[in-house]
Design a protein around this motif. Structure first.
Motif, mmCIF file in Angstrom:
data_model
loop_
_atom_site.group_PDB
_atom_site.id
_atom_site.type_symbol
_atom_site.label_atom_id
_atom_site.label_comp_id
_atom_site.label_asym_id
_atom_site.label_seq_id
_atom_site.Cartn_x
_atom_site.Cartn_y
_atom_site.Cartn_z
ATOM 1 N N MET A 76 39.021 40.863 35.253
ATOM 2 C CA MET A 76 40.293 40.170 35.464
ATOM 3 C C MET A 76 40.916 39.850 34.109
ATOM 4 S SD MET A 76 40.959 36.765 37.702
ATOM 5 C CE MET A 76 42.602 36.118 37.978
ATOM 6 N N GLY A 77 42.138 40.302 33.915
ATOM 7 C CA GLY A 77 42.802 40.119 32.630
ATOM 8 C C GLY A 77 42.497 41.214 31.638
ATOM 9 N N PHE A 78 41.569 42.101 31.985
ATOM 10 C CA PHE A 78 41.169 43.185 31.078
ATOM 11 C C PHE A 78 41.484 44.533 31.727
ATOM 12 C CE2 PHE A 78 38.367 39.534 30.116
ATOM 13 C CZ PHE A 78 38.806 39.290 28.818
ATOM 14 N N ALA A 79 40.464 45.248 32.215
ATOM 15 C CA ALA A 79 40.703 46.582 32.781
ATOM 16 C C ALA A 79 41.597 46.539 34.015
ATOM 17 C CB ALA A 79 39.374 47.266 33.113
ATOM 18 N N MET A 80 41.530 45.458 34.798
ATOM 19 C CA MET A 80 42.426 45.353 35.956
ATOM 20 C C MET A 80 43.881 45.341 35.511
ATOM 21 S SD MET A 80 40.304 42.574 38.245
ATOM 22 C CE MET A 80 41.538 42.384 39.530
ATOM 23 N N GLN A 81 44.148 44.675 34.402
ATOM 24 C CA GLN A 81 45.507 44.645 33.870
ATOM 25 C C GLN A 81 45.862 45.975 33.224
ATOM 26 O OE1 GLN A 81 47.193 41.601 34.329
ATOM 27 N NE2 GLN A 81 49.080 42.693 33.837
ATOM 28 N N VAL A 134 49.329 32.195 39.844
ATOM 29 C CA VAL A 134 48.328 31.289 39.279
ATOM 30 C C VAL A 134 48.392 31.359 37.764
ATOM 31 C CG1 VAL A 134 45.896 30.660 39.225
ATOM 32 C CG2 VAL A 134 46.868 31.710 41.273
ATOM 33 N N ALA A 135 48.692 30.238 37.136
ATOM 34 C CA ALA A 135 48.830 30.204 35.677
ATOM 35 C C ALA A 135 47.591 29.673 34.986
ATOM 36 C CB ALA A 135 50.038 29.345 35.291
ATOM 37 N N ASN A 136 46.850 28.819 35.669
ATOM 38 C CA ASN A 136 45.713 28.140 35.050
ATOM 39 C C ASN A 136 44.462 28.408 35.882
ATOM 40 O OD1 ASN A 136 44.118 26.516 33.479
ATOM 41 N ND2 ASN A 136 45.004 24.585 34.180
ATOM 42 N N LEU A 137 43.648 29.347 35.434
ATOM 43 C CA LEU A 137 42.441 29.735 36.156
ATOM 44 C C LEU A 137 41.267 28.866 35.731
ATOM 45 C CD1 LEU A 137 42.971 33.503 35.500
ATOM 46 C CD2 LEU A 137 43.031 32.492 37.776
ATOM 47 N N THR A 161 35.667 37.089 35.767
ATOM 48 C CA THR A 161 35.834 37.042 34.314
ATOM 49 C C THR A 161 34.822 36.061 33.729
ATOM 50 O OG1 THR A 161 37.362 36.582 32.484
ATOM 51 C CG2 THR A 161 37.636 35.270 34.471
ATOM 52 N N PRO A 162 34.293 36.352 32.556
ATOM 53 C CA PRO A 162 33.337 35.429 31.941
ATOM 54 C C PRO A 162 33.988 34.175 31.374
ATOM 55 C CG PRO A 162 33.728 37.317 30.515
ATOM 56 C CD PRO A 162 34.415 37.606 31.802
ATOM 57 N N ASP A 163 35.296 34.205 31.170
ATOM 58 C CA ASP A 163 35.981 33.077 30.530
ATOM 59 C C ASP A 163 37.362 32.924 31.148
ATOM 60 O OD1 ASP A 163 37.164 31.194 28.911
ATOM 61 O OD2 ASP A 163 36.531 32.107 27.031
ATOM 62 N N PHE A 164 37.477 32.034 32.120
ATOM 63 C CA PHE A 164 38.741 31.866 32.825
ATOM 64 C C PHE A 164 39.852 31.377 31.903
ATOM 65 C CE2 PHE A 164 36.062 32.323 36.454
ATOM 66 C CZ PHE A 164 36.885 32.746 37.487
ATOM 67 N N ALA A 165 39.535 30.471 30.992
ATOM 68 C CA ALA A 165 40.560 29.942 30.098
ATOM 69 C C ALA A 165 41.152 31.034 29.212
ATOM 70 C CB ALA A 165 39.978 28.829 29.233
ATOM 71 N N ALA A 166 40.320 31.996 28.822
ATOM 72 C CA ALA A 166 40.773 33.047 27.906
ATOM 73 C C ALA A 166 41.785 33.979 28.540
ATOM 74 C CB ALA A 166 39.572 33.849 27.398
#
Length: 246
Positions: A76-81, A134-137, A161-166
């Protein structure tokens, strides 16, 4: 970019050649879902305004087997994006899309992907629209689901994701270069309206271009026709201003 085959739904304006069009990337919600070649009122509305619409079923989508869905874990936020960005690159290579006239629009998880898209790849898009996004995971996700569905996907989310804040858009506002429209219903019990309110507030505080439309009676799915009409009118006006059709 890593060789994984991604299916996508392409919608083009009636009566126009599918060449050099302004394009809207439109990732689906979920992320455990998929877009199919069936009626999608938002995609049809946007295409009727002169845009190509590409809806990629990025890794982690359902409908392609358990292994494909599991490929979203940790991405999430990486390869999915990246799968969404690669869909845009494909449309450009095919001559369908004008790379200088791309925006990203999505609802729910797609709203997250729209916000994250202009943070992760700030030079790809001219604008973004997040609908019920969703802005704040966080690891303990409690803004996804009401009393009936709450917690249904808790274990799945923890694997994403290993780091939701990131990978939370609210922590990446400094990288945003383009206008963002946030649309959210105040009756949303799936993603709390506070997600968009916080994002809008922090965007304004950072001097970033943001518009925020809160609909007092709208739920997560914009079930009521008046809410859908207001949402579509806002989308059309925003796109015409920030990614005009030549």
């Amino acid at each position: 970019r890593d060789g994984l085959e991604i299916e996508a739904i392409l919608t083009t304006p009636a009566g126009k050649d599918a060449k050099g069009l302004p394009i809207i990337m439109m990732p689906h919600g979920g992320p455990w879902g998929q877009d199919t070649a069936s009626w999608d009122y938002i995609a049809q509305f946007v295409a009727s305004r002169g845009y190509a619409v590409l809806q990629p079923n990025f890794r982690g989508s359902t409908g392609y087997g358990a292994e494909f869905t599991r490929k979203g874990e940790g991405q999430m936020g990486f390869a999915m994006q990246d799968d969404i960005s690669d869909g845009l690159a494909w449309a450009v290579r095919e001559g369908i899309a004008d790379p200088a006239r791309a925006c990203i629009v999505g609802a729910s998880y797609g709203g997250y992907a729209a916000m994250w898209g202009v943070i992760k790849d700030p030079d790809l898009y001219r604008c973004a629209i997040s609908i019920s996004g969703v802005a704040n995971l966080r690891r303990e996700v409690n803004d996804f689901g009401n009393a009936f569905h709450g917690g249904k996907f808790t274990d799945d989310w923890k694997k994403m994701t290993p780091d939701f804040a990131a990978v939370s858009p609210i922590n990446g506002i400094a990288r945003i270069k383009v206008p963002l429209l946030l649309i959210h219903g105040r009756k949303d019990v799936t993603v709390d309206v506070g997600q968009s309110e916080s994002m809008a507030s922090k965007m304004r505080a950072a001097g970033k271009p943001v518009e925020y439309l809160a609909l007092p009676k709208a739920d997560h799915y914009f079930t009521r026709q008046p809410d859908r009409l207001m949402m579509l009118n806002a989308i059309g006006t925003f796109l015409a201003k920030n990614n005009p059709v030549p």
